[in-house]
Scaffold this motif. Structure first.
Motif, PDB file in Angstrom:
ATOM      1  N   ILE A 112       1.518  15.985   0.307  1.00 23.34           N
ATOM      2  CA  ILE A 112       1.915  14.570   0.318  1.00 23.34           C
ATOM      3  C   ILE A 112       1.911  14.016   1.746  1.00 23.34           C
ATOM      4  N   ASN A 113       2.238  14.861   2.736  1.00 18.53           N
ATOM      5  CA  ASN A 113       2.167  14.434   4.140  1.00 18.53           C
ATOM      6  C   ASN A 113       0.727  14.133   4.545  1.00 18.53           C
ATOM      7  N   ALA A 114      -0.184  15.035   4.157  1.00 22.03           N
ATOM      8  CA  ALA A 114      -1.597  14.866   4.519  1.00 22.03           C
ATOM      9  C   ALA A 114      -2.186  13.624   3.855  1.00 22.03           C
ATOM     10  N   LYS A 115      -1.866  13.415   2.584  1.00 27.16           N
ATOM     11  CA  LYS A 115      -2.362  12.222   1.880  1.00 27.16           C
ATOM     12  C   LYS A 115      -1.856  10.947   2.552  1.00 27.16           C
ATOM     13  N   ARG A 116      -0.599  10.984   2.972  1.00 23.76           N
ATOM     14  CA  ARG A 116      -0.010   9.802   3.614  1.00 23.76           C
ATOM     15  C   ARG A 116      -0.697   9.497   4.944  1.00 23.76           C
ATOM     16  N   GLU A 117      -0.944  10.526   5.743  1.00 20.83           N
ATOM     17  CA  GLU A 117      -1.616  10.307   7.035  1.00 20.83           C
ATOM     18  C   GLU A 117      -3.039   9.797   6.821  1.00 20.83           C
ATOM     19  N   LYS A 118      -3.697  10.326   5.810  1.00 21.45           N
ATOM     20  CA  LYS A 118      -5.059   9.872   5.508  1.00 21.45           C
ATOM     21  C   LYS A 118      -5.062   8.391   5.139  1.00 21.45           C
ATOM     22  N   LEU A 119      -4.090   7.978   4.312  1.00 18.30           N
ATOM     23  CA  LEU A 119      -4.009   6.578   3.909  1.00 18.30           C
ATOM     24  C   LEU A 119      -3.635   5.669   5.079  1.00 18.30           C
ATOM     25  N   LEU A 120      -2.801   6.175   5.979  1.00 17.73           N
ATOM     26  CA  LEU A 120      -2.424   5.380   7.155  1.00 17.73           C
ATOM     27  C   LEU A 120      -3.656   5.023   7.971  1.00 17.73           C
ATOM     28  N   TYR A 121      -4.436   6.025   8.334  1.00 17.79           N
ATOM     29  CA  TYR A 121      -5.591   5.762   9.195  1.00 17.79           C
ATOM     30  C   TYR A 121      -6.739   5.101   8.430  1.00 17.79           C
ATOM     31  N   GLU A 122      -6.799   5.327   7.126  1.00 20.86           N
ATOM     32  CA  GLU A 122      -7.766   4.597   6.314  1.00 20.86           C
ATOM     33  C   GLU A 122      -7.417   3.111   6.315  1.00 20.86           C
ATOM     34  N   GLY A 123      -6.111   2.812   6.201  1.00 23.35           N
ATOM     35  CA  GLY A 123      -5.673   1.421   6.244  1.00 23.35           C
ATOM     36  C   GLY A 123      -5.954   0.765   7.581  1.00 23.35           C
ATOM     37  N   VAL A 124      -5.671   1.491   8.659  1.00 27.04           N
ATOM     38  CA  VAL A 124      -5.964   0.974  10.004  1.00 27.04           C
ATOM     39  C   VAL A 124      -7.461   0.717  10.139  1.00 27.04           C
ATOM     40  N   ASN A 125      -8.267   1.650   9.661  1.00 27.75           N
ATOM     41  CA  ASN A 125      -9.726   1.534   9.729  1.00 27.75           C
ATOM     42  C   ASN A 125     -10.203   0.319   8.925  1.00 27.75           C
ATOM     43  N   ASN A 126      -9.629   0.144   7.725  1.00 27.59           N
ATOM     44  CA  ASN A 126      -9.997  -1.008   6.890  1.00 27.59           C
ATOM     45  C   ASN A 126      -9.665  -2.323   7.603  1.00 27.59           C
ATOM     46  N   ASN A 127      -8.503  -2.375   8.232  1.00 28.64           N
ATOM     47  CA  ASN A 127      -8.097  -3.608   8.926  1.00 28.64           C
ATOM     48  C   ASN A 127      -8.999  -3.906  10.122  1.00 28.64           C
ATOM     49  N   MET A 128      -9.404  -2.868  10.832  1.00 34.22           N
ATOM     50  CA  MET A 128     -10.322  -3.063  11.957  1.00 34.22           C
ATOM     51  C   MET A 128     -11.679  -3.566  11.464  1.00 34.22           C
ATOM     52  N   GLU A 129     -12.143  -2.978  10.366  1.00 33.78           N
ATOM     53  CA  GLU A 129     -13.430  -3.398   9.805  1.00 33.78           C
ATOM     54  C   GLU A 129     -13.335  -4.831   9.279  1.00 33.78           C
ATOM     55  N   LEU A 159       0.862   7.388  -4.392  1.00 39.41           N
ATOM     56  CA  LEU A 159       1.646   8.257  -3.503  1.00 39.41           C
ATOM     57  C   LEU A 159       3.142   8.001  -3.701  1.00 39.41           C
ATOM     58  N   HIS A 160       3.529   6.729  -3.830  1.00 39.20           N
ATOM     59  CA  HIS A 160       4.932   6.380  -4.107  1.00 39.20           C
ATOM     60  C   HIS A 160       5.412   7.069  -5.389  1.00 39.20           C
ATOM     61  N   THR A 161       4.607   6.922  -6.445  1.00 41.29           N
ATOM     62  CA  THR A 161       4.980   7.465  -7.757  1.00 41.29           C
ATOM     63  C   THR A 161       5.118   8.979  -7.708  1.00 41.29           C
ATOM     64  N   ASP A 162       4.190   9.625  -7.024  1.00 38.88           N
ATOM     65  CA  ASP A 162       4.226  11.084  -6.905  1.00 38.88           C
ATOM     66  C   ASP A 162       5.516  11.531  -6.227  1.00 38.88           C
ATOM     67  N   ALA A 163       5.889  10.850  -5.157  1.00 39.58           N
ATOM     68  CA  ALA A 163       7.110  11.215  -4.420  1.00 39.58           C
ATOM     69  C   ALA A 163       8.357  10.974  -5.268  1.00 39.58           C
ATOM     70  N   TYR A 204       9.955   7.047   1.200  1.00 36.71           N
ATOM     71  CA  TYR A 204      10.190   6.016   2.212  1.00 36.71           C
ATOM     72  C   TYR A 204       9.237   6.150   3.396  1.00 36.71           C
ATOM     73  N   ASN A 205       8.716   7.338   3.631  1.00 38.18           N
ATOM     74  CA  ASN A 205       7.663   7.484   4.640  1.00 38.18           C
ATOM     75  C   ASN A 205       6.395   6.759   4.197  1.00 38.18           C
ATOM     76  N   SER A 206       6.066   6.862   2.914  1.00 39.57           N
ATOM     77  CA  SER A 206       4.882   6.151   2.413  1.00 39.57           C
ATOM     78  C   SER A 206       5.132   4.638   2.371  1.00 39.57           C
ATOM     79  N   ILE A 207       6.398   4.239   2.195  1.00 39.11           N
ATOM     80  CA  ILE A 207       6.743   2.809   2.283  1.00 39.11           C
ATOM     81  C   ILE A 207       6.448   2.294   3.694  1.00 39.11           C
TER      82      ILE A 207
END
Length: 683
Positions: A357-374, A416-420, A430-433
């Motif tokens: 769940i930590n790895a999935k969260r970090e992946k989504l964080l940087y994917e989101g940052v990447n999407n916003n930059m694009e 990710l929220h639902t899984d947690a 709350y980390n995924s929040i």
């Protein structure tokens, strides 16, 4: 019949005995036989009338005798005057008080008022307290007045049951612990209890923390672990595992000084730890020492490299390394490499639910940052295209695509929220929040600022945008409360920082200031250099949206300069074309043709081939291919790119990098002009 007995010598009836019988007969029915066993003290009564044993109904429905008992001294009277407050007073011999206290079991005085058929009671312990408060140190009384005012009704009897049960259980546990203490491995362990008969046993605390302490820490309950540890004496922390758990609890609680102390003690005894626990100790002990500057970054990295190959902790090290490598890289494939590394962690057979769940969260964080930059990059392209064509419909497809990307990303975050939540892992939830709020705040603020700078189309927030911001604010408020409650200082700081930025974005500056002050307060308490640096950057560089406004302003100014420069390049290249037209297109032998996309076809002497390949920055491994193509076809090179990796149009105009591409085009065109490699007008 009366005359028959008048002259007969017989024992007189005893009024006290009659009162005793009346009171006894009235007393016993008060106690439910399913819960109490009443035993009268018949022979040689020295001051106790009844011993009453508790019965207990077990979960299987069967009733058992507990041998938890209490004593009763029963008093009764017909003639007594009430006190002004409605109570009754009876003189009690001090010897009787001492006698009851010596039983070691709970004891009660009961008074029966026959005229009203009412029972009153008092605990002998309370009577003792009253006596002590009135005791004259220079004179000891033989008896004291006991004031009866508490009714002995069913509510009182239930309360007596609970008191006796609690005292009996306490006595049983104390006896057991004292009996077994000599055979314990840790003879210095202490046993203590408080006024509420709560027992504190070093051995119990140590066993509990060693058994479930790590699970509690993993579930963000490190404050509970620390609180439980504080109940013990100073002798409890004598095993490596115990010190490791308490050290980790303090680490997550933000108390690095205490963490260092316990982890150091764990290190001294680490031979008793399992291999996995030794690795955890190595990781966190290194992290704390690095925090205090006790080891260098090189030494810390060396330890991390050593741990990277280990089964459990190694995956966490790999996750941190993947994040660091991604942030350090500037290559186009950095995100692809990062994603691959994260997927390998998630798919590892050694990965538990926490690392996944930590790895999935970090992946989504940087994917989101990447999407916003694009999103920002594509917006700028669309705006540029609209300025050229004046066709505002160009953005329709773009908006649809961006919205779909945003929806897809949001769906993954919700998953990710639902899984947690399903795992009751509220810390991960709350980390995924935090990730969701950070990315959406960045997206919404960027969106508004981009359109503000372009055409002021949404200079005031739409109702939909306001609703989304309010939702984000509600979520981050709950995150602040949660991380404050569990005491995770770093996440508390992150959530407060986001709260401040969002409040600032909606111009709620008063509340934003409150959030910032709270952020400063906790950083001052925990003295974290890393958090202090982040606070400094937040205050000096501003919020994310303020930084983006500055970026857009700078980009706009730079865009104007680049536009002017591109116009200059265009004018100069037109002049080059005009100058070339003046010269007759003299047919010369040994000329080669090359298509420089997007400016046209040019001719150059065959002898200048190597020079041309160098000017065009053709990669060494494809030069031979170009040498073969010349004379067979007219090779195409996309000079929007600074280097050439293949023949052809590549990605066409999609390779346009703005001023960078036009600087490259101008450089090549000028070189061709100066060397008389003229444009061909034959094609």
């Amino acid at each position: 019949m009366d005359d028959f007995f008048n002259e007969m010598q017989l024992p007189f009836a005893n009024s006290n005995e009659e009162l005793e019988t009346i009171s006894n007969n009235a007393f016993k029915p008060l106690f439910d036989i399913k819960k109490f066993e009443i035993r009268a003290e018949i022979e040689k009564d020295k001051g106790i009338d009844f011993h009453i044993e508790l019965k207990l109904q077990r979960s299987d429905g069967k009733s058992v005798h507990t041998n938890f008992r209490f004593a009763i001294q029963l008093k009764a009277t017909e003639n007594i005057i009430k006190n002004t407050d409605g109570s009754f007073s009876k003189q009690i011999e001090l010897s009787n008080v001492n006698y009851l206290l010596n039983t070691g079991m709970p004891a009660y005085y009961v008074f029966y008022h026959i005229p009203s058929k009412t029972f009153y009671y008092e605990n002998v312990n309370n009577f003792l307290v009253d006596i002590q408060s009135k005791e004259n140190p220079f004179k000891t009384q033989q008896s004291y007045s006991l004031r009866f005012e508490k009714l002995l009704d069913q509510e009182a009897i239930n309360q007596i049951y609970q008191e006796v049960y609690k005292k009996g259980k306490f006595q049983r546990l104390i006896n057991e612990k004292i009996t077994l203490r000599p055979i314990s491995a840790y003879s210095e362990d202490k046993i203590s209890f408080d006024s509420n008969l709560n027992i504190t046993d070093d051995a119990d605390i140590r066993n509990a923390i060693e058994l479930v302490g790590l699970n509690l820490v993993n579930n963000a309950k490190w404050k509970s672990v620390i609180a439980y540890h504080k109940k013990a004496s100073g002798n409890v922390a004598i095993t490596s595992l115990y010190n490791l758990v308490i050290g980790l609890a303090h680490y997550y609680d933000g108390n690095m000084y205490e963490a260092l102390k316990f982890l150091r003690d764990a290190e001294r005894q680490k031979r008793d730890l399992s291999s996995d626990m030794k690795n955890h100790l190595l990781y966190f002990y290194a992290a704390v020492r690095y925090f205090f500057g006790m080891i260098s970054e090189v030494e810390f990295e060396r330890i991390m490299v050593k741990l990277e190959s280990e089964q459990n902790i190694g995956l966490y090290v790999k996750l941190e390394k993947a994040k660091k490598d991604y942030l350090d890289k500037t290559s186009d494939d950095a995100f692809v490499i990062f994603t691959k590394a994260i997927d390998e962690i998630i798919q590892s057979p050694n990965a538990d639910e926490h690392i996944i769940i930590n790895a999935k969260r970090e992946k989504l964080l940087y994917e989101g940052v990447n999407n916003n930059m694009e999103f920002v990059r594509q917006c700028c392209i669309v705006f540029a295209m609209e300025n050229i064509s004046f066709d505002k419909s160009i953005r329709n497809e773009f908006v649809k695509e961006i919205i779909q990307i945003h929806i897809d990303w949001t769906d993954k975050v919700r998953e990710l929220h639902t899984d947690a939540l399903n795992k009751k892992d509220f810390f991960s939830y709350y980390n995924s929040i935090l990730v969701e709020v950070k990315i959406k705040y960045q997206f919404l603020s960027n969106l508004k600022i981009l359109f503000d700078t372009q055409e002021k189309s949404i200079s005031k927030m739409t109702s939909e945008m306001k609703d989304q911001i309010e939702t984000l604010l509600e979520k981050i408020n709950r995150a602040v409360e949660y991380f404050t409650e569990v005491g995770h200082v770093e996440n508390q700081a992150v959530s407060l920082s986001l709260q401040y930025e969002i409040l600032h974005f909606i111009n709620n500056f008063n509340q934003a200031e409150i959030s910032l002050n709270e952020l400063e307060r906790i950083i001052d308490i925990y003295e974290s250099k890393e958090l202090r640096t982040k606070l400094y950057l937040l205050k000096s560089r501003g919020t994310q949206h303020e930084s983006f406004i500055d970026f857009m302003a700078e980009t706009s100014e730079r865009g104007k300069r680049n536009h002017e420069l591109m116009n200059k390049f265009g004018e100069e290249m037109k002049k080059m074309d005009e100058d070339e037209r003046i010269e007759a297109d003299i047919a010369r032998k040994g000329l080669l043709n090359i298509h420089l996309f997007p400016i046209g076809i040019f001719k150059f002497p065959k002898a200048e081939l190597e020079n041309v390949l160098e000017v065009l920055n053709v990669k060494e491994d494809v030069k031979d291919k170009f040498r073969q193509l010349f004379g067979m076809i007219i090779p195409v090179i996309n000079i929007l790119n600074e280097s050439v990796e293949c023949e052809g149009y590549a990605n066409g105009k999609a390779d346009d990098q703005g001023i960078i591409s036009w600087q490259n085009i101008y450089r090549i065109r000028k070189h061709f002009y100066e060397n008389k490699f003229y444009r061909s007008h034959s094609f």
